[in-house]
Design a protein around this motif. Structure first.
Motif, short mmCIF file in Angstrom:
data_model
loop_
_atom_site.label_atom_id
_atom_site.label_comp_id
_atom_site.label_asym_id
_atom_site.label_seq_id
_atom_site.Cartn_x
_atom_site.Cartn_y
_atom_site.Cartn_z
N GLY A 29 0.85 -1.18 0.00
CA GLY A 29 0.00 0.00 0.00
C GLY A 29 0.89 1.23 0.00
N ASP A 30 0.32 2.37 0.36
CA ASP A 30 1.10 3.61 0.28
C ASP A 30 1.41 4.22 1.64
OD1 ASP A 30 -1.48 4.39 0.82
OD2 ASP A 30 -1.77 5.44 -1.07
N ILE A 31 1.33 3.41 2.71
CA ILE A 31 1.71 3.88 4.04
C ILE A 31 3.10 3.34 4.35
CG2 ILE A 31 1.10 3.94 6.49
CD1 ILE A 31 -1.01 5.26 4.64
N ASN A 32 4.10 4.21 4.36
CA ASN A 32 5.48 3.77 4.56
C ASN A 32 5.78 3.46 6.02
OD1 ASN A 32 6.26 3.91 1.85
ND2 ASN A 32 6.62 6.09 2.00
N MET A 33 6.32 2.25 6.22
CA MET A 33 6.71 1.80 7.56
C MET A 33 8.03 1.03 7.44
SD MET A 33 3.12 0.62 9.25
CE MET A 33 2.03 1.87 9.89
N CYS A 34 8.67 0.81 8.58
CA CYS A 34 9.98 0.15 8.61
C CYS A 34 9.84 -1.36 8.73
CB CYS A 34 10.80 0.65 9.79
SG CYS A 34 11.04 2.43 9.85
N VAL A 35 10.74 -2.08 8.04
CA VAL A 35 10.86 -3.53 8.18
C VAL A 35 12.34 -3.87 8.27
CG1 VAL A 35 8.72 -4.02 6.91
CG2 VAL A 35 10.91 -4.02 5.70
N ALA A 36 12.62 -5.07 8.77
CA ALA A 36 14.00 -5.55 8.84
C ALA A 36 14.10 -6.85 8.03
CB ALA A 36 14.40 -5.79 10.29
N GLU A 37 15.33 -7.24 7.76
CA GLU A 37 15.58 -8.45 6.97
C GLU A 37 15.05 -9.70 7.68
OE1 GLU A 37 17.06 -10.17 3.49
OE2 GLU A 37 17.24 -8.05 3.99
N ASN A 38 15.31 -9.79 8.97
CA ASN A 38 14.91 -10.96 9.76
C ASN A 38 13.79 -10.58 10.72
OD1 ASN A 38 16.92 -12.75 8.62
ND2 ASN A 38 18.41 -11.53 9.73
N GLU A 39 13.43 -11.48 11.61
CA GLU A 39 12.36 -11.22 12.57
C GLU A 39 12.56 -9.88 13.27
OE1 GLU A 39 10.73 -13.34 16.60
OE2 GLU A 39 11.46 -14.63 14.99
N PHE A 40 11.49 -9.10 13.43
CA PHE A 40 11.65 -7.76 13.98
C PHE A 40 10.42 -7.27 14.72
CE2 PHE A 40 9.79 -7.16 9.79
CZ PHE A 40 8.84 -6.19 9.99
N LYS A 41 10.64 -6.32 15.61
CA LYS A 41 9.60 -5.47 16.21
C LYS A 41 10.24 -4.10 16.31
CE LYS A 41 6.37 -4.83 19.99
NZ LYS A 41 5.79 -5.40 21.21
N ILE A 42 9.74 -3.16 15.54
CA ILE A 42 10.34 -1.83 15.41
C ILE A 42 9.36 -0.79 15.92
CG2 ILE A 42 11.27 -0.12 13.80
CD1 ILE A 42 11.85 -2.53 11.89
N VAL A 43 9.83 0.09 16.79
CA VAL A 43 9.02 1.22 17.26
C VAL A 43 9.38 2.43 16.40
CG1 VAL A 43 8.51 2.74 19.20
CG2 VAL A 43 8.98 0.32 19.62
N GLY A 44 8.37 3.06 15.82
CA GLY A 44 8.58 4.25 15.00
C GLY A 44 8.62 3.93 13.52
N VAL A 45 8.14 4.87 12.71
CA VAL A 45 8.09 4.67 11.26
C VAL A 45 8.92 5.70 10.50
CG1 VAL A 45 5.84 3.51 11.30
CG2 VAL A 45 5.94 6.00 11.08
N LYS A 46 9.61 6.56 11.22
CA LYS A 46 10.43 7.59 10.57
C LYS A 46 11.89 7.15 10.51
CE LYS A 46 7.51 11.53 11.51
NZ LYS A 46 6.57 11.18 10.49
N ASP A 47 12.62 7.71 9.55
CA ASP A 47 14.07 7.48 9.40
C ASP A 47 14.43 5.99 9.36
OD1 ASP A 47 14.53 10.29 9.53
OD2 ASP A 47 14.38 10.17 11.71
N CYS A 48 13.65 5.21 8.61
CA CYS A 48 13.90 3.77 8.53
C CYS A 48 15.34 3.48 8.09
CB CYS A 48 12.93 3.11 7.56
SG CYS A 48 11.19 3.21 8.05
N PHE A 49 15.76 4.09 6.99
CA PHE A 49 17.09 3.81 6.44
C PHE A 49 18.19 4.24 7.40
CE2 PHE A 49 14.40 4.48 2.61
CZ PHE A 49 14.40 3.16 2.17
N ALA A 50 18.04 5.42 8.01
CA ALA A 50 19.05 5.93 8.94
C ALA A 50 19.19 5.03 10.16
CB ALA A 50 18.69 7.35 9.38
N ARG A 51 18.13 4.32 10.50
CA ARG A 51 18.16 3.42 11.66
C ARG A 51 18.54 1.99 11.27
NH1 ARG A 51 13.06 3.35 14.91
NH2 ARG A 51 11.93 3.59 12.97
N GLY A 52 18.90 1.78 10.01
CA GLY A 52 19.35 0.47 9.57
C GLY A 52 18.25 -0.47 9.11
N TYR A 53 17.07 0.08 8.83
CA TYR A 53 15.95 -0.74 8.38
C TYR A 53 15.63 -0.45 6.92
CZ TYR A 53 15.25 -1.15 13.43
OH TYR A 53 15.43 -1.36 14.76
N GLN A 54 14.75 -1.23 6.35
CA GLN A 54 14.21 -0.97 5.03
C GLN A 54 12.85 -0.29 5.21
OE1 GLN A 54 13.94 -4.92 3.48
NE2 GLN A 54 16.13 -5.13 3.22
N GLN A 55 12.39 0.37 4.15
CA GLN A 55 11.07 1.01 4.19
C GLN A 55 10.20 0.36 3.13
OE1 GLN A 55 10.58 5.41 4.64
NE2 GLN A 55 9.81 5.23 2.55
#
Length: 129
Positions: free
Chosen positions: A74-100
């Protein structure tokens, strides 16, 4: 005597495709926006992404076909990681080492349960129990 059990409250994803699907969910919690994944959902099965009575009106889903690379987005950008994850926050995904990734928004209308059916042809279907 066994009493009839009430339908369990939850957010579920069912895989109507022929391939393994990886799924991630996003939602608003007390500590802010949360994304969690990955649930492996084999072909023809369902997985519970959130157990218990749904607390929010809106939930967000991103899923990938592990074999063919197809995606449900969809068009709501949120953070994901390569492996199992629980991420707080949806901003600055790349800067925090995540994918968007783009998550699809589901308006549950404050229903206690919600199910999303993933399919090859028609994308997604949604329903409440």
């Amino acid at each position: 005597m066994l009493a009839a059990s009430a339908a369990q409250a939850e957010f579920r994803v069912c895989n109507g495709t022929q391939n393994l699907v990886g799924a991630a969910v996003g939602y608003r919690a007390e500590e802010g926006w949360i994304t969690e994944g990955w649930w492996q959902v084999p072909a023809g099965t369902c997985a519970t992404l959130i157990e218990g009575e749904l607390q929010s009106r809106y939930y967000y889903l991103y899923a990938e076909d592990a074999a063919r690379g197809g995606r449900w987005t969809g068009d709501i950008n949120m953070c994901v990681a390569e492996n199992e994850f629980k991420i707080v926050g949806v901003k600055d995904c790349f800067a925090r080492g995540y994918q968007q990734m783009g998550f699809k928004e589901y308006d549950t209308g404050r229903q206690g349960s919600w199910m999303v059916q993933l399919s090859d042809t028609s994308g997604t279907q949604e329903s409440q129990n």
